[in-house]
Design a protein around this motif. Sequence first.
Motif, PDB file in Angstrom:
ATOM      1  N   VAL A 141       0.849  -1.200   0.000  1.00 22.75           N
ATOM      2  CA  VAL A 141       0.000   0.000   0.000  1.00 22.75           C
ATOM      3  C   VAL A 141       0.880   1.244   0.000  1.00 22.75           C
ATOM      4  O   VAL A 141       1.749   1.385   0.856  1.00 22.75           O
ATOM      5  N   THR A 142       0.666   2.138  -0.964  1.00 22.92           N
ATOM      6  CA  THR A 142       1.368   3.424  -0.963  1.00 22.92           C
ATOM      7  C   THR A 142       0.851   4.264   0.191  1.00 22.92           C
ATOM      8  O   THR A 142      -0.361   4.404   0.376  1.00 22.92           O
ATOM      9  N   ARG A 143       1.766   4.805   0.964  1.00 22.96           N
ATOM     10  CA  ARG A 143       1.391   5.548   2.157  1.00 22.96           C
ATOM     11  C   ARG A 143       1.364   7.055   1.888  1.00 22.96           C
ATOM     12  O   ARG A 143       2.167   7.560   1.116  1.00 22.96           O
ATOM     13  N   TYR A 144       0.460   7.749   2.555  1.00 23.26           N
ATOM     14  CA  TYR A 144       0.342   9.200   2.401  1.00 23.26           C
ATOM     15  C   TYR A 144       0.191   9.836   3.778  1.00 23.26           C
ATOM     16  O   TYR A 144      -0.628   9.409   4.584  1.00 23.26           O
ATOM     17  N   LYS A 145       0.964  10.871   4.010  1.00 21.38           N
ATOM     18  CA  LYS A 145       0.895  11.597   5.274  1.00 21.38           C
ATOM     19  C   LYS A 145      -0.024  12.805   5.109  1.00 21.38           C
ATOM     20  O   LYS A 145       0.307  13.769   4.412  1.00 21.38           O
ATOM     21  N   LEU A 146      -1.181  12.744   5.751  1.00 22.92           N
ATOM     22  CA  LEU A 146      -2.170  13.823   5.698  1.00 22.92           C
ATOM     23  C   LEU A 146      -2.398  14.407   7.086  1.00 22.92           C
ATOM     24  O   LEU A 146      -3.466  14.931   7.382  1.00 22.92           O
ATOM     25  N   SER A 147      -1.393  14.333   7.928  1.00 19.74           N
ATOM     26  CA  SER A 147      -1.558  14.699   9.337  1.00 19.74           C
ATOM     27  C   SER A 147      -0.868  15.999   9.731  1.00 19.74           C
ATOM     28  O   SER A 147      -1.014  16.430  10.877  1.00 19.74           O
ATOM     29  N   SER A 148      -0.130  16.640   8.822  1.00 19.09           N
ATOM     30  CA  SER A 148       0.655  17.817   9.218  1.00 19.09           C
ATOM     31  C   SER A 148       0.437  19.037   8.338  1.00 19.09           C
ATOM     32  O   SER A 148       1.207  20.004   8.429  1.00 19.09           O
ATOM     33  N   ASN A 149      -0.583  19.015   7.480  1.00 23.69           N
ATOM     34  CA  ASN A 149      -0.869  20.146   6.591  1.00 23.69           C
ATOM     35  C   ASN A 149       0.327  20.556   5.745  1.00 23.69           C
ATOM     36  O   ASN A 149       0.537  21.735   5.456  1.00 23.69           O
ATOM     37  N   GLU A 150       1.106  19.565   5.360  1.00 22.86           N
ATOM     38  CA  GLU A 150       2.245  19.834   4.493  1.00 22.86           C
ATOM     39  C   GLU A 150       1.791  19.954   3.046  1.00 22.86           C
ATOM     40  O   GLU A 150       0.774  19.400   2.648  1.00 22.86           O
ATOM     41  N   ASN A 151       2.567  20.674   2.258  1.00 26.88           N
ATOM     42  CA  ASN A 151       2.329  20.773   0.831  1.00 26.88           C
ATOM     43  C   ASN A 151       2.826  19.483   0.180  1.00 26.88           C
ATOM     44  O   ASN A 151       3.987  19.106   0.369  1.00 26.88           O
ATOM     45  N   PRO A 152       1.985  18.771  -0.566  1.00 28.90           N
ATOM     46  CA  PRO A 152       2.437  17.502  -1.147  1.00 28.90           C
ATOM     47  C   PRO A 152       3.422  17.660  -2.297  1.00 28.90           C
ATOM     48  O   PRO A 152       4.071  16.694  -2.693  1.00 28.90           O
ATOM     49  N   TYR A 153       3.532  18.882  -2.830  1.00 26.14           N
ATOM     50  CA  TYR A 153       4.465  19.112  -3.929  1.00 26.14           C
ATOM     51  C   TYR A 153       5.872  19.381  -3.399  1.00 26.14           C
ATOM     52  O   TYR A 153       6.046  20.135  -2.434  1.00 26.14           O
ATOM     53  N   LYS A 158       3.753  26.236   4.355  1.00 27.92           N
ATOM     54  CA  LYS A 158       2.525  25.681   3.793  1.00 27.92           C
ATOM     55  C   LYS A 158       2.462  25.877   2.277  1.00 27.92           C
ATOM     56  O   LYS A 158       2.760  24.981   1.509  1.00 27.92           O
ATOM     57  N   ALA A 159       2.042  27.047   1.840  1.00 27.58           N
ATOM     58  CA  ALA A 159       1.880  27.285   0.411  1.00 27.58           C
ATOM     59  C   ALA A 159       3.201  27.128  -0.344  1.00 27.58           C
ATOM     60  O   ALA A 159       3.228  26.621  -1.464  1.00 27.58           O
ATOM     61  N   TYR A 160       4.291  27.540   0.270  1.00 35.10           N
ATOM     62  CA  TYR A 160       5.586  27.497  -0.416  1.00 35.10           C
ATOM     63  C   TYR A 160       6.293  26.154  -0.295  1.00 35.10           C
ATOM     64  O   TYR A 160       7.329  25.932  -0.924  1.00 35.10           O
ATOM     65  N   GLY A 161       5.778  25.261   0.537  1.00 36.17           N
ATOM     66  CA  GLY A 161       6.323  23.918   0.613  1.00 36.17           C
ATOM     67  C   GLY A 161       7.702  23.805   1.218  1.00 36.17           C
ATOM     68  O   GLY A 161       8.487  22.937   0.832  1.00 36.17           O
ATOM     69  N   LEU A 162       8.018  24.653   2.204  1.00 34.25           N
ATOM     70  CA  LEU A 162       9.345  24.628   2.825  1.00 34.25           C
ATOM     71  C   LEU A 162       9.264  24.253   4.305  1.00 34.25           C
ATOM     72  O   LEU A 162      10.052  24.734   5.126  1.00 34.25           O
ATOM     73  N   ALA A 163       8.335  23.373   4.652  1.00 31.70           N
ATOM     74  CA  ALA A 163       8.130  23.023   6.065  1.00 31.70           C
ATOM     75  C   ALA A 163       9.405  22.500   6.718  1.00 31.70           C
ATOM     76  O   ALA A 163       9.656  22.755   7.896  1.00 31.70           O
ATOM     77  N   GLY A 164      10.207  21.759   5.978  1.00 33.86           N
ATOM     78  CA  GLY A 164      11.414  21.171   6.549  1.00 33.86           C
ATOM     79  C   GLY A 164      12.557  22.137   6.742  1.00 33.86           C
ATOM     80  O   GLY A 164      13.549  21.794   7.398  1.00 33.86           O
ATOM     81  N   LEU A 165      12.439  23.354   6.230  1.00 32.07           N
ATOM     82  CA  LEU A 165      13.533  24.325   6.335  1.00 32.07           C
ATOM     83  C   LEU A 165      13.282  25.383   7.404  1.00 32.07           C
ATOM     84  O   LEU A 165      14.207  26.084   7.810  1.00 32.07           O
ATOM     85  N   ARG A 166      12.032  25.543   7.840  1.00 33.75           N
ATOM     86  CA  ARG A 166      11.681  26.411   8.960  1.00 33.75           C
ATOM     87  C   ARG A 166      12.039  27.877   8.725  1.00 33.75           C
ATOM     88  O   ARG A 166      13.076  28.365   9.143  1.00 33.75           O
ATOM     89  N   VAL A 167      11.149  28.567   8.052  1.00 35.74           N
ATOM     90  CA  VAL A 167      11.311  30.011   7.886  1.00 35.74           C
ATOM     91  C   VAL A 167       9.932  30.656   7.796  1.00 35.74           C
ATOM     92  O   VAL A 167       9.039  30.180   7.099  1.00 35.74           O
TER      93      VAL A 167
END
Length: 365
Positions: A28-40, A222-231
């Motif tokens: 099963v392909t897994r998807y994380k929908l728990s953190s409001n991350e941008n999927p792109y 969120k919109a910019y998809g940089l959750a992992g970089l923290r700014v």
Amino acid sequence: MTLLHVRSSISEMPPYVAGKPPVATPGVTRYKLSSNENPYPPLPGVVAAVDQAVRDSNRYPDVGNAELYAALAECLSVPTANLAVAAGSAAIIYDLLSSVCEPGDNVVYPWPSFEAYPIAVLAADARSEQVPLTADGCHDLGAMAARIDDRTRAVILCTPNNPTGAALTHTEVLGFIDSVPAHVLVILDEAYAEFVRMDDPVDGIAIATARTNVAVARTFSKAYGLAGLRVGYAYAPTEIAAALRAVAVPFGVSLPAQAAAVASLQLRSELLERVDALVVERLRVVGGLAEIGWDVGDPQGNFVWLRFPDAAAAAAFVAEAGEIGLSVRPLAGTGVRVSIGETEANTRLLDLAARMIPAPTAPKE
């Protein structure tokens, strides 16, 4: 046993619980929908900027964030003196409260809302005044105004509200600010502002430009998809922006994060095309949920809020989601927040929601 002193309010801090990744399910392909991350993923131009910055990571980042401030000032058409940056909008809110609160002061905010608020209030040695949302998940602005007293130093408006997705209008926010004493800072948390598609949307920058007691907190997560970089960044009155820069952790925004944010602003139109695509998916999900009997209101973030009659029903939904490779976020006992993700993930959510009927939502009061 240590004899060192730890501030007593630390023990009162609720833990911040991050969204969990999906559990591995064979085949099963897994998807994380728990953190409001941008999927792109970040655009290629952003990745190239980060790659170059990583190559220079033996050096400290610019402590003054000069290039990022210049890029933000140009994008927003505002003076750099009104800007401050930090490691995400959460850090901005922490720094705002630390800048204006004295011990014993209080902060008024809606609840349930962003889980970091009560932690940030206690970190500022202040006291929370949580005001329940209305039955449909909106801010109760009248009740919030009534909770302001002579020890209130800040009020937080979360629009769109996390986790319910309800957004305030520009007119509503202006009317509320008119009821707030001029010495109380109104913080507009606009982490999801780019996803709003409604009549009379809030323009936080315009409001903060026209008023002397308003600060805006925004993020690249969120919109910019940089959750992992923290700014993230704030737009605020000059004295508040100066205080934010004064209390900020030196070098708090890393070199790759600065580079990614600058590149993202240069590619803003391309990035916002992705936001438009996510909004289209949000409309598909909301419409699909409505067709099968769910009432999720008119969510304006990149997520939907599913209400259940009790905690057991919510837990059952979370467990069933895990079985089909989806991680979702249970919050506030009887609610589950689900991010808008990849098309396949959203379709699985709709299929699951159809199977979970007839216990979709709690009756409205």
